[in-house]
Design a protein around this motif. Structure first.
Motif, PDB file in Angstrom:
ATOM      1  N   ASP A  97      19.111   9.312  -8.217  1.00 38.68           N
ATOM      2  CA  ASP A  97      18.467   9.056  -9.506  1.00 38.68           C
ATOM      3  C   ASP A  97      19.446   8.369 -10.443  1.00 38.68           C
ATOM      4  OD1 ASP A  97      16.125  10.346  -8.835  1.00 38.68           O
ATOM      5  OD2 ASP A  97      16.883  12.305  -9.451  1.00 38.68           O
ATOM      6  N   PRO A  98      18.922   7.570 -11.372  1.00 40.58           N
ATOM      7  CA  PRO A  98      19.809   7.006 -12.384  1.00 40.58           C
ATOM      8  C   PRO A  98      20.471   8.141 -13.177  1.00 40.58           C
ATOM      9  CG  PRO A  98      17.627   6.000 -12.492  1.00 40.58           C
ATOM     10  CD  PRO A  98      17.537   7.117 -11.524  1.00 40.58           C
ATOM     11  N   GLY A  99      21.752   8.025 -13.447  1.00 35.77           N
ATOM     12  CA  GLY A  99      22.447   9.023 -14.266  1.00 35.77           C
ATOM     13  C   GLY A  99      22.952  10.228 -13.521  1.00 35.77           C
ATOM     14  N   ILE A 100      22.793  10.245 -12.199  1.00 35.01           N
ATOM     15  CA  ILE A 100      23.202  11.432 -11.441  1.00 35.01           C
ATOM     16  C   ILE A 100      24.710  11.440 -11.202  1.00 35.01           C
ATOM     17  CG2 ILE A 100      22.949  10.600  -9.033  1.00 35.01           C
ATOM     18  CD1 ILE A 100      21.398  13.786 -10.374  1.00 35.01           C
ATOM     19  N   GLY A 101      25.349  10.266 -11.219  1.00 34.40           N
ATOM     20  CA  GLY A 101      26.803  10.217 -11.058  1.00 34.40           C
ATOM     21  C   GLY A 101      27.283   9.352  -9.907  1.00 34.40           C
ATOM     22  N   LYS A 102      26.445   8.429  -9.451  1.00 39.49           N
ATOM     23  CA  LYS A 102      26.848   7.565  -8.327  1.00 39.49           C
ATOM     24  C   LYS A 102      28.045   6.699  -8.697  1.00 39.49           C
ATOM     25  CE  LYS A 102      22.785   5.609  -8.222  1.00 39.49           C
ATOM     26  NZ  LYS A 102      22.136   6.365  -9.311  1.00 39.49           N
ATOM     27  N   SER A 103      27.960   6.056  -9.879  1.00 41.61           N
ATOM     28  CA  SER A 103      29.049   5.170 -10.295  1.00 41.61           C
ATOM     29  C   SER A 103      30.336   5.964 -10.475  1.00 41.61           C
ATOM     30  CB  SER A 103      28.699   4.473 -11.605  1.00 41.61           C
ATOM     31  OG  SER A 103      27.472   3.813 -11.474  1.00 41.61           O
ATOM     32  N   THR A 104      30.219   7.167 -11.025  1.00 41.07           N
ATOM     33  CA  THR A 104      31.396   8.002 -11.241  1.00 41.07           C
ATOM     34  C   THR A 104      32.045   8.354  -9.908  1.00 41.07           C
ATOM     35  OG1 THR A 104      30.216   8.927 -13.120  1.00 41.07           O
ATOM     36  CG2 THR A 104      32.182  10.096 -12.410  1.00 41.07           C
ATOM     37  N   ARG A 135      35.486   4.041 -18.663  1.00 40.54           N
ATOM     38  CA  ARG A 135      35.250   5.228 -17.844  1.00 40.54           C
ATOM     39  C   ARG A 135      36.495   5.566 -17.031  1.00 40.54           C
ATOM     40  NH1 ARG A 135      30.240   5.221 -13.989  1.00 40.54           N
ATOM     41  NH2 ARG A 135      29.222   5.276 -16.002  1.00 40.54           N
ATOM     42  N   ARG A 138      39.010   7.241 -19.192  1.00 39.08           N
ATOM     43  CA  ARG A 138      38.630   8.616 -19.525  1.00 39.08           C
ATOM     44  C   ARG A 138      38.889   9.552 -18.346  1.00 39.08           C
ATOM     45  NH1 ARG A 138      33.917  10.970 -20.102  1.00 39.08           N
ATOM     46  NH2 ARG A 138      32.709   9.141 -19.525  1.00 39.08           N
ATOM     47  N   LEU A 139      38.714   9.029 -17.128  1.00 34.67           N
ATOM     48  CA  LEU A 139      38.908   9.864 -15.938  1.00 34.67           C
ATOM     49  C   LEU A 139      40.361   9.859 -15.465  1.00 34.67           C
ATOM     50  CD1 LEU A 139      35.729   8.816 -13.903  1.00 34.67           C
ATOM     51  CD2 LEU A 139      36.042  10.843 -15.302  1.00 34.67           C
ATOM     52  N   MET A 268      29.875  18.237 -11.913  1.00 35.38           N
ATOM     53  CA  MET A 268      30.121  17.198 -12.916  1.00 35.38           C
ATOM     54  C   MET A 268      30.809  17.837 -14.122  1.00 35.38           C
ATOM     55  SD  MET A 268      29.889  14.032 -13.806  1.00 35.38           S
ATOM     56  CE  MET A 268      28.623  12.896 -13.247  1.00 35.38           C
ATOM     57  N   THR A 269      32.006  17.378 -14.415  1.00 33.87           N
ATOM     58  CA  THR A 269      32.748  17.918 -15.563  1.00 33.87           C
ATOM     59  C   THR A 269      33.099  16.761 -16.494  1.00 33.87           C
ATOM     60  OG1 THR A 269      34.920  17.527 -14.614  1.00 33.87           O
ATOM     61  CG2 THR A 269      33.824  19.563 -13.975  1.00 33.87           C
ATOM     62  N   GLU A 270      33.811  17.066 -17.591  1.00 34.67           N
ATOM     63  CA  GLU A 270      34.251  15.979 -18.483  1.00 34.67           C
ATOM     64  C   GLU A 270      35.235  15.066 -17.785  1.00 34.67           C
ATOM     65  OE1 GLU A 270      35.515  18.822 -21.441  1.00 34.67           O
ATOM     66  OE2 GLU A 270      33.556  19.461 -20.701  1.00 34.67           O
ATOM     67  N   MET A 271      35.912  15.605 -16.776  1.00 33.48           N
ATOM     68  CA  MET A 271      36.885  14.795 -16.042  1.00 33.48           C
ATOM     69  C   MET A 271      36.269  14.251 -14.746  1.00 33.48           C
ATOM     70  SD  MET A 271      39.534  14.285 -17.680  1.00 33.48           S
ATOM     71  CE  MET A 271      40.532  13.595 -16.366  1.00 33.48           C
ATOM     72  N   GLY A 272      34.986  13.909 -14.800  1.00 31.91           N
ATOM     73  CA  GLY A 272      34.338  13.337 -13.632  1.00 31.91           C
ATOM     74  C   GLY A 272      33.902  14.396 -12.648  1.00 31.91           C
TER      75      GLY A 272
HETATM   76  P1  TYD Z   1      26.886   7.679 -13.672  1.00 29.37           P
HETATM   77  O1  TYD Z   1      27.987   7.724 -12.699  1.00 29.37           O
HETATM   78  O2  TYD Z   1      26.895   6.560 -14.655  1.00 29.37           O
HETATM   79  O3  TYD Z   1      25.470   7.743 -12.966  1.00 29.37           O
HETATM   80  P2  TYD Z   1      24.721   6.676 -12.055  1.00 29.37           P
HETATM   81  O4  TYD Z   1      25.687   5.620 -11.692  1.00 29.37           O
HETATM   82  O5  TYD Z   1      24.229   7.489 -10.893  1.00 29.37           O
HETATM   83  O6  TYD Z   1      23.582   6.157 -12.859  1.00 29.37           O
HETATM   84  O7  TYD Z   1      26.931   9.082 -14.406  1.00 29.37           O
HETATM   85  C1  TYD Z   1      26.374   9.215 -15.606  1.00 29.37           C
HETATM   86  C2  TYD Z   1      26.342  10.622 -16.118  1.00 29.37           C
HETATM   87  O8  TYD Z   1      27.460  11.405 -15.801  1.00 29.37           O
HETATM   88  C3  TYD Z   1      26.304  10.504 -17.605  1.00 29.37           C
HETATM   89  O9  TYD Z   1      25.107  11.107 -18.026  1.00 29.37           O
HETATM   90  C4  TYD Z   1      27.489  11.206 -18.112  1.00 29.37           C
HETATM   91  C5  TYD Z   1      27.975  12.029 -16.969  1.00 29.37           C
HETATM   92  N1  TYD Z   1      29.443  12.088 -16.880  1.00 29.37           N
HETATM   93  C6  TYD Z   1      30.103  13.275 -17.120  1.00 29.37           C
HETATM   94  O10 TYD Z   1      29.500  14.299 -17.433  1.00 29.37           O
HETATM   95  N2  TYD Z   1      31.464  13.329 -16.990  1.00 29.37           N
HETATM   96  C7  TYD Z   1      32.196  12.228 -16.675  1.00 29.37           C
HETATM   97  O11 TYD Z   1      33.433  12.323 -16.574  1.00 29.37           O
HETATM   98  C8  TYD Z   1      31.493  11.004 -16.443  1.00 29.37           C
HETATM   99  C9  TYD Z   1      32.247   9.749 -16.080  1.00 29.37           C
HETATM  100  C10 TYD Z   1      30.129  10.978 -16.546  1.00 29.37           C
END
Ligand code: TYD
Ligand code: MG
Length: 460
Positions: A97-104, A135, A138-139, A268-272
């Motif tokens: 899903d969008p926003g789940i953390g794939k890019s992270t 990003r 921040r990480l 998922m934490t503040e540090m990725g």
């Molecule tokens: P993201 O990797 O952008 O998702 P995708 O690529 O799947 O769309 O992740 C986005 C979410 O992750 C965003 O809502 C914020 C959260 N997040 C954290 O809670 N901590 C973090 O350190 C980072 C980088 C993102």
């Protein structure tokens, strides 16, 4: 010259029809058909296909085979789901899903890998360079020598990848943003995505780089449009979880170089994203001990045992048609368990509203959870809490029997590790037993129902 023709392509399943219609005949999706222009393609012209082909060398089935060369990302949970690292020359689709953390996740993997001296190229089509850099800072990953580009044009991406030494890992985030000028349909259409993914998959095979393609999933759980891409790549990993929970699960659904059904658990934490080494402890962390309707299921995810809490709420229904709401389990299986309880065990439960939840946002489809679900339901119905130190597993048959399930030894060992001392389950071979766990083996569901009901009477 190839002729340019208009065709109508379903954006959900990729099927082609000669004319537009409101509903795709192939997948049944409404309003998913769009007009696309196409060139002739291979074999369209009378001469093009044959004249450019050359006979390929044929060989036999035996021969010396080198083991697949793997690049370890350094993120253990990711490497395990990928089958022990990314295979050189393979293409991997990571959906979610969008926003789940794939890019992270992929930025973290890219940075880890680059730090070990690998050449890593990260192409972001969705975010501007500054966003990715922000990003990374921040990480705490900004020092990693990742080569970053923001680009969506397939030919430009390929030229960039071919330029300089061959990369070990390429991340394309995401395939929905790719466009190529070899086809004339609009960016984001199935044809564009398929052509782009095909070109990048071919690049992986040719160069020996591992190429990771990121794909968004639509609301009905399909990787949007490019379901077609799943067939092209060597491995498909889904990143799932509930955005309202911190847990994320990476699940392998296809893997030409390893086992499927393996999961990796992250938080998922503040540090990725942080790896979770002991998922059972995490899933049971906030367990409602002593509440009625809560049962601990000893499950298996891939090769690993995972204990999860199953919560049920059975409440009298004010409606003619009672509500059924299921989160994290199969609603058809719940219907079956309810029917067996009614018909085989004489439990009057069907007229109630029933809510079932797998705590922690884990999705579970194991039939072995039947017994835990039944225990949670009866516990909620009678108001009697189940023993705190017990786990439940077993498959229920339509005749009301309890069937033994696979990997019993692993389930029991995990339960013992987390401090449980009893297991309610189907029959278990003597070799699978553990001294630390006392077994309560059932052959009929009715016996479990009466045991829980007796507990309810004793409490009163
Ligand atoms: P993201 O990797 O952008 O998702 P995708 O690529 O799947 O769309 O992740 C986005 C979410 O992750 C965003 O809502 C914020 C959260 N997040 C954290 O809670 N901590 C973090 O350190 C980072 C980088 C993102
Ligand atoms: Mg993203």
């Amino acid at each position: 010259m190839s002729k340019i023709k208009a065709k109508f392509v379903c954006q959900s399943c990729g099927s082609v029809t000669p004319r537009w219609s409101g509903r795709c005949d192939n997948c049944g999706e409404w309003n998913s058909i769009a007009e696309e222009m196409s060139g002739g393609g291979v074999g369209a012209g009378p001469k093009s296909a044959v004249s450019s082909g050359r006979p390929a060398a044929l060989t036999s089935l035996d021969g010396t085979i080198a083991d697949a060369q793997r690049t370890i990302s350094g993120i253990g949970e990711l490497d395990r789901v990928a089958g022990g690292g990314f295979v050189a020359g393979s293409a991997v689709l990571v959906g979610g899903d969008p926003g789940i953390g794939k890019s992270t996740l992929l930025l973290q993997a890219a940075a880890q890998m680059a730090r070990t001296g690998k050449r890593v190229i990260y192409v972001s089509g969705e975010e501007a360079i500054a966003q990715v850099q922000m990003r990374a800072q921040r990480l705490g990953l900004a020092d990693a020598p990742v080569h970053l580009a923001s680009e969506t044009h397939v030919e430009t991406i390929l030229a960039t990848l071919e330029h300089g030494p061959s990369p070990d890992l390429v991340v394309i985030d995401s395939i929905q943003t790719l466009w190529t000028d070899r086809v004339e349909s609009a960016p984001g259409t199935v044809t564009q995505v398929r052509t782009g993914a095909q070109a990048l998959t071919r690049f992986a095979k040719r160069s020996g780089a591992a190429v990771v393609l990121v794909g968004h999933v639509t609301k009905d759980g399909q990787i949007a449009g490019p379901r077609v891409v799943e067939h092209m790549v060597d491995a498909v990993l889904y990143f799932e979880g509930d955005t309202s929970h911190a847990f994320r699960i990476l699940r392998g659904v296809k893997n030409r170089y390893g086992a499927t059904d393996e999961i990796g658990v992250f938080e998922m934490t503040e540090m990725g994203l942080q790896e979770v080494a002991n998922p059972s402890a995490l899933f049971l962390d906030q367990r409602d001990q002593g509440a009625a309707g809560s049962a601990v299921f000893a499950g298996i995810e891939g090769t690993r045992p995972v204990l999860v809490e199953i919560q049920a709420l059975v409440a009298p229904s004010p409606l003619g048609t009672p509500r059924r709401a299921v989160v994290g389990w199969d609603s058809a299986r719940l219907a079956m368990v309810l029917a067996v309880l009614e018909a085989r065990c004489g439990v009057r439960i069907g007229a109630n509203d029933i809510y079932l939840n797998v705590a922690g946002g884990l999705k579970n489809g194991e039939p072995a959870a039947d017994l835990a679900v039944a225990a949670a339901l009866i516990s909620s119905l009678t108001g009697a809490a189940l023993p705190k130190d017990a786990v439940y597993f077993g498959e229920i048959s339509l005749s009301g029997g309890v069937r033994p399930v696979v990997h019993a030894a692993q389930r029991l060992k995990e339960a013992a590790k987390l401090g449980f001392s009893a297991a309610h389950c189907g029959r278990i071979a003597s070799g699978d037993r553990t001294d630390a766990i006392s077994l309560q083996a059932y052959t009929a569901l009715e016996d479990l129902v009466s045991a829980i009901a007796a507990g309810a009477l004793a409490e009163q």
